[in-house]
Write a protein that holds these residues in place. Structure first.
Motif, PDB file in Angstrom:
ATOM      1  N   LYS A  98       0.811  -1.225   0.000  1.00  0.00           N
ATOM      2  CA  LYS A  98       0.000   0.000   0.000  1.00  0.00           C
ATOM      3  C   LYS A  98       0.845   1.277   0.000  1.00  0.00           C
ATOM      4  O   LYS A  98       0.394   2.322   0.425  1.00  0.00           O
ATOM      5  CB  LYS A  98      -0.924  -0.004   1.230  1.00  0.00           C
ATOM      6  CG  LYS A  98      -1.793  -1.246   1.380  1.00  0.00           C
ATOM      7  CD  LYS A  98      -2.797  -1.397   0.237  1.00  0.00           C
ATOM      8  CE  LYS A  98      -3.547  -2.715   0.300  1.00  0.00           C
ATOM      9  NZ  LYS A  98      -4.664  -2.736   1.194  1.00  0.00           N
ATOM     10  N   GLY A  99       2.093   1.185  -0.443  1.00  0.00           N
ATOM     11  CA  GLY A  99       2.902   2.381  -0.611  1.00  0.00           C
ATOM     12  C   GLY A  99       3.551   2.909   0.651  1.00  0.00           C
ATOM     13  O   GLY A  99       3.749   4.125   0.768  1.00  0.00           O
ATOM     14  N   LYS A 116       4.944   7.314  -6.282  1.00  0.00           N
ATOM     15  CA  LYS A 116       3.484   7.399  -6.267  1.00  0.00           C
ATOM     16  C   LYS A 116       2.845   6.667  -7.439  1.00  0.00           C
ATOM     17  O   LYS A 116       1.801   6.020  -7.293  1.00  0.00           O
ATOM     18  CB  LYS A 116       3.051   8.872  -6.298  1.00  0.00           C
ATOM     19  CG  LYS A 116       3.245   9.635  -5.022  1.00  0.00           C
ATOM     20  CD  LYS A 116       2.703  11.053  -5.163  1.00  0.00           C
ATOM     21  CE  LYS A 116       2.844  11.822  -3.859  1.00  0.00           C
ATOM     22  NZ  LYS A 116       2.302  13.192  -3.963  1.00  0.00           N
ATOM     23  N   TYR A 160      -3.911   3.986  -0.756  1.00  0.00           N
ATOM     24  CA  TYR A 160      -3.742   3.224  -1.995  1.00  0.00           C
ATOM     25  C   TYR A 160      -4.429   1.865  -1.884  1.00  0.00           C
ATOM     26  O   TYR A 160      -4.412   1.231  -0.823  1.00  0.00           O
ATOM     27  CB  TYR A 160      -2.260   3.011  -2.296  1.00  0.00           C
ATOM     28  CG  TYR A 160      -1.514   4.281  -2.610  1.00  0.00           C
ATOM     29  CD1 TYR A 160      -1.723   4.951  -3.823  1.00  0.00           C
ATOM     30  CD2 TYR A 160      -0.600   4.822  -1.714  1.00  0.00           C
ATOM     31  CE1 TYR A 160      -1.040   6.120  -4.110  1.00  0.00           C
ATOM     32  CE2 TYR A 160       0.081   5.994  -2.000  1.00  0.00           C
ATOM     33  CZ  TYR A 160      -0.153   6.636  -3.212  1.00  0.00           C
ATOM     34  OH  TYR A 160       0.526   7.792  -3.483  1.00  0.00           O
ATOM     35  N   LYS A 161      -4.989   1.415  -2.974  1.00  0.00           N
ATOM     36  CA  LYS A 161      -5.568   0.069  -3.026  1.00  0.00           C
ATOM     37  C   LYS A 161      -4.486  -0.994  -3.036  1.00  0.00           C
ATOM     38  O   LYS A 161      -4.625  -2.053  -2.428  1.00  0.00           O
ATOM     39  CB  LYS A 161      -6.406  -0.089  -4.308  1.00  0.00           C
ATOM     40  CG  LYS A 161      -7.653   0.753  -4.403  1.00  0.00           C
ATOM     41  CD  LYS A 161      -8.312   0.469  -5.742  1.00  0.00           C
ATOM     42  CE  LYS A 161      -9.580   1.271  -5.932  1.00  0.00           C
ATOM     43  NZ  LYS A 161     -10.211   0.997  -7.238  1.00  0.00           N
ATOM     44  N   LEU A 218      -4.371   4.508  -6.584  1.00  0.00           N
ATOM     45  CA  LEU A 218      -4.985   5.369  -5.573  1.00  0.00           C
ATOM     46  C   LEU A 218      -6.419   4.937  -5.275  1.00  0.00           C
ATOM     47  O   LEU A 218      -7.177   4.595  -6.181  1.00  0.00           O
ATOM     48  CB  LEU A 218      -4.977   6.822  -6.059  1.00  0.00           C
ATOM     49  CG  LEU A 218      -5.298   7.912  -5.038  1.00  0.00           C
ATOM     50  CD1 LEU A 218      -4.199   7.978  -3.979  1.00  0.00           C
ATOM     51  CD2 LEU A 218      -5.446   9.259  -5.734  1.00  0.00           C
ATOM     52  N   SER A 219      -6.778   4.942  -3.999  1.00  0.00           N
ATOM     53  CA  SER A 219      -8.152   4.639  -3.607  1.00  0.00           C
ATOM     54  C   SER A 219      -9.081   5.763  -4.059  1.00  0.00           C
ATOM     55  O   SER A 219      -8.657   6.910  -4.214  1.00  0.00           O
ATOM     56  CB  SER A 219      -8.253   4.470  -2.087  1.00  0.00           C
ATOM     57  OG  SER A 219      -7.453   3.409  -1.635  1.00  0.00           O
ATOM     58  N   LYS A 247      -0.423  -2.107  -5.256  1.00  0.00           N
ATOM     59  CA  LYS A 247       0.687  -1.809  -6.146  1.00  0.00           C
ATOM     60  C   LYS A 247       0.362  -2.276  -7.560  1.00  0.00           C
ATOM     61  O   LYS A 247      -0.171  -3.367  -7.757  1.00  0.00           O
ATOM     62  CB  LYS A 247       1.945  -2.524  -5.630  1.00  0.00           C
ATOM     63  CG  LYS A 247       3.231  -2.080  -6.277  1.00  0.00           C
ATOM     64  CD  LYS A 247       4.404  -2.745  -5.556  1.00  0.00           C
ATOM     65  CE  LYS A 247       5.732  -2.236  -6.076  1.00  0.00           C
ATOM     66  NZ  LYS A 247       6.870  -2.856  -5.331  1.00  0.00           N
ATOM     67  N   TYR A 279       1.536   2.889  -7.541  1.00  0.00           N
ATOM     68  CA  TYR A 279       0.418   2.409  -6.733  1.00  0.00           C
ATOM     69  C   TYR A 279      -0.919   2.919  -7.272  1.00  0.00           C
ATOM     70  O   TYR A 279      -0.993   3.964  -7.913  1.00  0.00           O
ATOM     71  CB  TYR A 279       0.604   2.848  -5.274  1.00  0.00           C
ATOM     72  CG  TYR A 279       1.874   2.294  -4.677  1.00  0.00           C
ATOM     73  CD1 TYR A 279       1.901   1.039  -4.084  1.00  0.00           C
ATOM     74  CD2 TYR A 279       3.071   3.009  -4.759  1.00  0.00           C
ATOM     75  CE1 TYR A 279       3.081   0.514  -3.574  1.00  0.00           C
ATOM     76  CE2 TYR A 279       4.261   2.490  -4.255  1.00  0.00           C
ATOM     77  CZ  TYR A 279       4.254   1.247  -3.668  1.00  0.00           C
ATOM     78  OH  TYR A 279       5.430   0.726  -3.184  1.00  0.00           O
ATOM     79  N   TYR A 295       2.523   8.479  -0.648  1.00  0.00           N
ATOM     80  CA  TYR A 295       1.547   9.563  -0.773  1.00  0.00           C
ATOM     81  C   TYR A 295       2.029  10.843  -0.115  1.00  0.00           C
ATOM     82  O   TYR A 295       1.829  11.937  -0.633  1.00  0.00           O
ATOM     83  CB  TYR A 295       0.226   9.124  -0.138  1.00  0.00           C
ATOM     84  CG  TYR A 295      -0.895  10.136  -0.266  1.00  0.00           C
ATOM     85  CD1 TYR A 295      -1.601  10.257  -1.462  1.00  0.00           C
ATOM     86  CD2 TYR A 295      -1.267  10.947   0.806  1.00  0.00           C
ATOM     87  CE1 TYR A 295      -2.631  11.165  -1.589  1.00  0.00           C
ATOM     88  CE2 TYR A 295      -2.300  11.857   0.684  1.00  0.00           C
ATOM     89  CZ  TYR A 295      -2.981  11.964  -0.514  1.00  0.00           C
ATOM     90  OH  TYR A 295      -4.008  12.865  -0.638  1.00  0.00           O
TER      91      TYR A 295
END
Length: 217
Positions: free
Chosen positions: A92-93, A194, A212-213, A199-200, A215, A197, A110
């Motif tokens: 998730k980053g 960034k 993040y959802k 992004l949600s 990778k 990944y 992020y």
């Protein structure tokens, strides 16, 4: 004004509790920090300790007690990858950057640097001392947190088959730190990654959620 919301990973690592998952009911703070009958079975604990001891007997970790050496580690949030997704939901980053064996930073793709830490590593325990939360926020939180992981305890750790350190709470997977030998801790800036990944939809706007959802594959 940026919301002062810690990432799920940072909070779970700080508190020593299990990672959030859709099909997982997280133990309460009382269950995590107080004596409880819901601990892992004796067989689970013995198996975890034996696996770790076997792994360390053949390498330098068993000799000097250093589990996490200088380098950049990507945090694996979920134990299993969901093959039905078009991204890797395990990552998730977030990263742990070790400048040496006992100090570093926790970073997010992020938001960059989030937390500073010092670390005490021994043959049977890892202790994180964390402080200076959200230093880039303009309103840094100055609280300090100590988190201890010990072999054969409720908050334990072990080596997986790939040599990565895995943290568990009450026998359940919490997270693991995956070494990234391609990244240099002296020059690493998580924000440069960034684009790696997904992004949600909600970003930070939803409580108890990742930015993040996962990778990108």
């Amino acid at each position: 004004m940026k919301k002062l919301i810690l990432s799920i990973t940072a909070l779970s690592m700080l508190c020593g509790c299990a990672s959030f998952d859709r099909d997982y009911s997280e133990p309460s703070a009382q269950e995590v920090f107080a004596a409880s009958d819901s601990t892992a079975t004796e067989a689970d604990i013995m198996s975890s300790a034996q696996n770790t001891e076997a792994a360390t007997e053949t390498g330098p970790i068993g000799e000097n007690g250093i589990w996490l050496e200088r380098g950049v580690y990507e945090v694996k949030e979920t134990e299993e990858q969901n093959p039905e997704l078009d991204y890797d939901n395990r990552f998730k980053g977030e990263f742990y950057v070790f400048f040496d064996d006992n100090s570093g930073e926790i970073c997010s793709a992020y938001d960059g640097k989030m937390i500073s830490f010092t670390c005490e590593q021994r043959k049977n325990s890892i202790t994180f001392h964390k402080t200076n939360l959200w230093e880039r926020s303009g309103m840094p939180v100055g609280q300090e947190f100590d988190t201890v992981y010990s072999l054969s305890s409720d908050n334990s750790f072990e080596l997986d088959e790939d040599g990565n350190v895995v943290f568990r709470s009450y026998g359940r997977f919490m997270s693991s730190l995956v070494k990234r030998p391609d990244l240099d801790p002296d020059t690493f800036d998580a924000r440069n990654y960034k684009e790696d990944y997904v992004l949600s939809e909600h970003g930070w706007l939803k409580s108890d959620s990742y930015v993040y959802k996962g990778k990108k594959l």
